[in-house]
Each structure stands twice: as C-alpha cells, then as structure tokens.
Motif scaffolding. Structure first.
Motif, mmCIF file in Angstrom:
data_model
loop_
_atom_site.group_PDB
_atom_site.id
_atom_site.type_symbol
_atom_site.label_atom_id
_atom_site.label_comp_id
_atom_site.label_asym_id
_atom_site.label_seq_id
_atom_site.Cartn_x
_atom_site.Cartn_y
_atom_site.Cartn_z
ATOM 1 N N ALA A 1 0.641 -12.862 8.289
ATOM 2 C CA ALA A 1 -0.072 -13.388 9.464
ATOM 3 C C ALA A 1 -0.155 -12.346 10.576
ATOM 4 O O ALA A 1 -1.033 -12.426 11.434
ATOM 5 N N ASN A 2 0.742 -11.372 10.540
ATOM 6 C CA ASN A 2 0.717 -10.295 11.527
ATOM 7 C C ASN A 2 0.058 -9.026 10.987
ATOM 8 O O ASN A 2 0.155 -7.965 11.599
ATOM 9 N N GLY A 3 -0.569 -9.131 9.826
ATOM 10 C CA GLY A 3 -1.353 -8.024 9.300
ATOM 11 C C GLY A 3 -0.628 -7.042 8.404
ATOM 12 O O GLY A 3 -1.152 -5.969 8.121
ATOM 13 N N TYR A 4 0.550 -7.387 7.935
ATOM 14 C CA TYR A 4 1.304 -6.489 7.071
ATOM 15 C C TYR A 4 1.373 -7.065 5.653
ATOM 16 O O TYR A 4 1.841 -8.184 5.464
ATOM 17 N N PRO A 5 0.923 -6.302 4.658
ATOM 18 C CA PRO A 5 1.017 -6.783 3.274
ATOM 19 C C PRO A 5 2.477 -6.923 2.853
ATOM 20 O O PRO A 5 3.290 -6.030 3.112
ATOM 21 N N ALA A 6 2.803 -8.036 2.220
ATOM 22 C CA ALA A 6 4.178 -8.286 1.783
ATOM 23 C C ALA A 6 4.169 -8.887 0.386
ATOM 24 O O ALA A 6 3.285 -9.665 0.037
ATOM 25 N N THR A 7 5.161 -8.499 -0.404
ATOM 26 C CA THR A 7 5.322 -9.044 -1.746
ATOM 27 C C THR A 7 6.803 -9.275 -2.011
ATOM 28 O O THR A 7 7.664 -8.664 -1.373
ATOM 29 N N LEU A 8 7.076 -10.139 -2.966
ATOM 30 C CA LEU A 8 8.454 -10.353 -3.393
ATOM 31 C C LEU A 8 8.854 -9.156 -4.240
ATOM 32 O O LEU A 8 8.271 -8.903 -5.293
#
Length: 104
Positions: free
Chosen positions: A88-95
């Motif tokens: 939501a803050n524009g940073y790609p994240a993955t497990l």
C-alpha cells in the motif's frame, strides 16, 4: 452429587476459557528500498498491522532489498495483510520464508 457439580464447574471453566492463537513468524522480502527512509516507512507499515512485532531487519543481497522477520498473531492478521500493508506504500513485498512451516 458433588462430583457432578464439580465436573460441571470444571468443564464450564475449560469451555469458557479463551483459546490461544498460534503466534506465527515469517520473513518478508521487500524491494525498492532506495534510501534509509524507505526502510523506516516499511517498518511503520508493518507495525501498523495489529499484533505485528518486527523481530529483525537485514539488508538483502542487493542494497535495495530488505528482509523483515516479523511475529504476529494469526487469529488477528495474516501474511497477506502484512504484504498488503507494505504494498500500500508502494514497495513490492513477498513471503521469503514462513518460519512456522506453512508457507513457501
């Protein structure tokens, strides 16, 4: 009669006691961390999710990547909610790794 009453009280206490949620630990990989404030923003995003505690942050192999080890109550939130808060803050994240053994 006393045994019946005692048994009823014990069973009532057991069923009335709240169940304890499983505490989960997961490692999230976040990219596009281009400056120190990026890590701060991502950390605040994760901490804004109820029950989340950041256990550790480590820089990734690439300087623009970071690994966040987080602990959370799986009855309150989910890994998907953690990823959504970061994205939501524009940073790609993955497990990166589910340390409880339920993910990747």
């Amino acid at each position: 009669m006393k045994r019946i009453l005692y048994s009823t009280l014990v069973l009532s206490a057991l069923f009335a006691a709240p169940g304890f949620a499983a505490e989960q630990v997961a490692r999230l990989e976040v990219s596009e961390l281009t400056c120190p404030s990026c890590s701060f923003i991502v950390g605040n995003s994760l901490k804004s999710v109820e029950s989340v505690v950041i256990e550790e942050f480590a820089e990734g192999e690439d300087a623009s990547e970071g690994l966040y080890t987080v602990r959370f109550d799986d009855e309150v939130t989910s890994i998907e909610a953690l990823i959504a808060a970061v994205e939501a803050n524009g940073y790609p994240a993955t497990l990166f790794e589910d340390l409880a053994g339920e993910g990747s």
